[in-house]
Design an enzyme around this catalytic site. Structure first.
Site, PDB file in Angstrom:
ATOM      1  N   SER A   1       0.876  -1.170   0.000  1.00 33.47           N
ATOM      2  CA  SER A   1       0.000   0.000   0.000  1.00 33.47           C
ATOM      3  C   SER A   1       0.916   1.223   0.000  1.00 33.47           C
ATOM      4  CB  SER A   1      -0.842  -0.019   1.285  1.00 33.47           C
ATOM      5  OG  SER A   1      -1.411   1.246   1.543  1.00 33.47           O
TER       6      SER A   1
ATOM      7  N   TYR B   1      -2.117  -1.594  10.371  1.00 33.92           N
ATOM      8  CA  TYR B   1      -2.090  -1.672   8.904  1.00 33.92           C
ATOM      9  C   TYR B   1      -0.781  -1.102   8.366  1.00 33.92           C
ATOM     10  CZ  TYR B   1      -4.007  -1.320   4.110  1.00 33.92           C
ATOM     11  OH  TYR B   1      -4.235  -1.445   2.752  1.00 33.92           O
TER      12      TYR B   1
HETATM   13  P1  NAD Z   1     -11.683  -6.416  -0.194  1.00 32.22           P
HETATM   14  O1  NAD Z   1     -12.278  -6.321   1.159  1.00 32.22           O
HETATM   15  O2  NAD Z   1     -12.487  -6.048  -1.389  1.00 32.22           O
HETATM   16  O3  NAD Z   1     -11.131  -7.908  -0.436  1.00 32.22           O
HETATM   17  C1  NAD Z   1     -10.362  -8.585   0.518  1.00 32.22           C
HETATM   18  C2  NAD Z   1     -10.558 -10.078   0.350  1.00 32.22           C
HETATM   19  O4  NAD Z   1      -9.696 -10.735   1.298  1.00 32.22           O
HETATM   20  C3  NAD Z   1     -11.988 -10.553   0.640  1.00 32.22           C
HETATM   21  O5  NAD Z   1     -12.466 -11.390  -0.393  1.00 32.22           O
HETATM   22  C4  NAD Z   1     -11.848 -11.334   1.956  1.00 32.22           C
HETATM   23  O6  NAD Z   1     -12.758 -12.428   2.062  1.00 32.22           O
HETATM   24  C5  NAD Z   1     -10.406 -11.820   1.858  1.00 32.22           C
HETATM   25  N1  NAD Z   1      -9.865 -12.166   3.170  1.00 32.22           N
HETATM   26  C6  NAD Z   1      -9.939 -11.433   4.318  1.00 32.22           C
HETATM   27  N2  NAD Z   1      -9.362 -12.118   5.325  1.00 32.22           N
HETATM   28  C7  NAD Z   1      -8.895 -13.280   4.789  1.00 32.22           C
HETATM   29  C8  NAD Z   1      -8.214 -14.408   5.334  1.00 32.22           C
HETATM   30  N3  NAD Z   1      -7.903 -14.479   6.646  1.00 32.22           N
HETATM   31  N4  NAD Z   1      -7.897 -15.424   4.508  1.00 32.22           N
HETATM   32  C9  NAD Z   1      -8.231 -15.376   3.192  1.00 32.22           C
HETATM   33  N5  NAD Z   1      -8.895 -14.353   2.637  1.00 32.22           N
HETATM   34  C10 NAD Z   1      -9.216 -13.314   3.431  1.00 32.22           C
HETATM   35  O7  NAD Z   1     -10.334  -5.558  -0.106  1.00 32.22           O
HETATM   36  P2  NAD Z   1      -9.387  -4.908  -1.228  1.00 32.22           P
HETATM   37  O8  NAD Z   1      -9.536  -3.456  -1.127  1.00 32.22           O
HETATM   38  O9  NAD Z   1      -9.530  -5.581  -2.536  1.00 32.22           O
HETATM   39  O10 NAD Z   1      -7.967  -5.249  -0.580  1.00 32.22           O
HETATM   40  C11 NAD Z   1      -7.098  -6.253  -1.093  1.00 32.22           C
HETATM   41  C12 NAD Z   1      -5.678  -5.933  -0.652  1.00 32.22           C
HETATM   42  O11 NAD Z   1      -5.292  -4.663  -1.194  1.00 32.22           O
HETATM   43  C13 NAD Z   1      -5.503  -5.827   0.868  1.00 32.22           C
HETATM   44  O12 NAD Z   1      -4.258  -6.410   1.233  1.00 32.22           O
HETATM   45  C14 NAD Z   1      -5.462  -4.333   1.101  1.00 32.22           C
HETATM   46  O13 NAD Z   1      -4.743  -3.980   2.253  1.00 32.22           O
HETATM   47  C15 NAD Z   1      -4.748  -3.880  -0.157  1.00 32.22           C
HETATM   48  N6  NAD Z   1      -4.943  -2.472  -0.477  1.00 32.22           N
HETATM   49  C16 NAD Z   1      -6.186  -1.976  -0.679  1.00 32.22           C
HETATM   50  C17 NAD Z   1      -6.321  -0.639  -0.997  1.00 32.22           C
HETATM   51  C18 NAD Z   1      -7.672  -0.022  -1.227  1.00 32.22           C
HETATM   52  O14 NAD Z   1      -7.744   1.216  -1.257  1.00 32.22           O
HETATM   53  N7  NAD Z   1      -8.723  -0.789  -1.439  1.00 32.22           N
HETATM   54  C19 NAD Z   1      -5.201   0.195  -1.091  1.00 32.22           C
HETATM   55  C20 NAD Z   1      -3.943  -0.346  -0.866  1.00 32.22           C
HETATM   56  C21 NAD Z   1      -3.826  -1.697  -0.566  1.00 32.22           C
END
Ligand code: NAD
Length: 261
Positions: free
Chosen positions: A143, A156
């Site tokens: 991130s 985080y």
């Molecule tokens: P999201 O909530 O849409 O998807 C996350 C997925 O992870 C879900 O399907 C959930 O079921 C799964 N998950 C959660 N805990 C789990 C576990 N213990 N085992 C297996 N699966 C698990 O979130 P997103 O925004 O797509 O985030 C995905 C990644 O991107 C994360 O690591 C997040 O930190 C990172 N990220 C997101 C953003 C943002 O702005 N959305 C920015 C930077 C980084």
């Protein structure tokens, strides 16, 4: 360029958001994609959709913090398709709170998903890659918070910084058998993870939801725009398809200029 024909790709957290889009893009590029997620139903639905669209996909129900489930899940992929070529350690959650209000349970839960999950999936995939010695790619979903801190996000920010260390170590240890390890660092992307945070941050900071978006999330971008799941998935495709160790141990920031390194 940027083809994954026949490559076996495991994407964790692929039932939603960024991971789901990466799974779709990998399947369109010819990869065989394992949708590994805690949410079995959503993972199976996503795998069905990819197969309906002509892709090769399987669902793997897996809590990335559970050693036995990760061992069994990666073994199931190897049993089905013979190998793992690409891992995207993407599963993640967000919990926002002041440090003084954070419970130890929430701190541990967040670190376990982001760091234990990345370690366990890396270890199991690398065991296969080390045996076969045909190379591979490990991609961590970092991130902008791998480089910067924000209020209310102590575990985080800590976890996302930690992934840089893991990627750099994997880059050194696994170079010998041709495995590259890199981190993608997105800015804010409108996924369920972010949609949940907007009202929480508004409440915690005592401002409106529009102000959270404009003055907290997008304030330092060059154009006031969200990063998209396509932006992140295209970078994930390039990193997966890149063929040499020239690009390893790096973090690529995809954030509309929020953070410039
Ligand atoms: P999201 O909530 O849409 O998807 C996350 C997925 O992870 C879900 O399907 C959930 O079921 C799964 N998950 C959660 N805990 C789990 C576990 N213990 N085992 C297996 N699966 C698990 O979130 P997103 O925004 O797509 O985030 C995905 C990644 O991107 C994360 O690591 C997040 O930190 C990172 N990220 C997101 C953003 C943002 O702005 N959305 C920015 C930077 C980084």
């Amino acid at each position: 360029m940027n083809r994954l024909d026949g490559k076996v790709c495991v994407v964790t957290g692929a039932a939603s958001g960024i991971g789901l889009r990466i799974a779709e893009v990998y399947a369109q590029a010819g990869g065989k994609v394992a949708i590994a997620d805690l949410n079995r139903e959503a993972a199976e639905a996503a795998a069905d959709r990819l197969r309906d669209a002509g892709g090769d996909a399987m669902a793997v129900a897996m809590d990335v913090t559970d050693e036995a489930q990760v061992v069994d899940g990666i073994a199931a992929v190897v049993a089905a398709w013979g190998k793992v070529d690409v891992l995207v350690a993407n599963a993640g959650i967000q919990i926002v709170n002041k440090i003084t209000d954070f419970s130890l349970a929430d701190w541990k839960k967040l670190l376990a998903i982001h760091l234990d999950g990345a370690f366990l999936t890396t270890r199991e995939c690398l065991r296969d890659m080390e045996t076969r010695r045909e190379g591979g790619a490990i991609i961590y979903m970092g991130s902008v918070h791998s480089h910067l801190a924000s209020k209310l996000k102590a575990p985080y920010v800590t976890a996302k910084h930690g992934l840089l260390g893991l990627a750099r170590t994997v880059a050194k240890e696994a170079a010998d058998y041709g495995v590259r390890a890199n981190v993608i660092c997105p800015g804010f992307v409108r996924t369920p993870l972010v949609d949940k945070q907007i009202p929480e941050q508004a409440k915690e900071l005592g401002i409106s939801e529009d102000e959270v978006v404009a003055n907290v999330m997008l304030k330092d971008t060059v154009d006031g725009e969200f990063t998209t799941v396509d932006d992140v998935a295209n970078v994930a495709l390039t990193l997966a398809a890149f063929e040499t160790n020239a690009l390893t141990g790096q973090s690529l920031v995809v954030s509309h200029g929020w953070f410039m390194q």
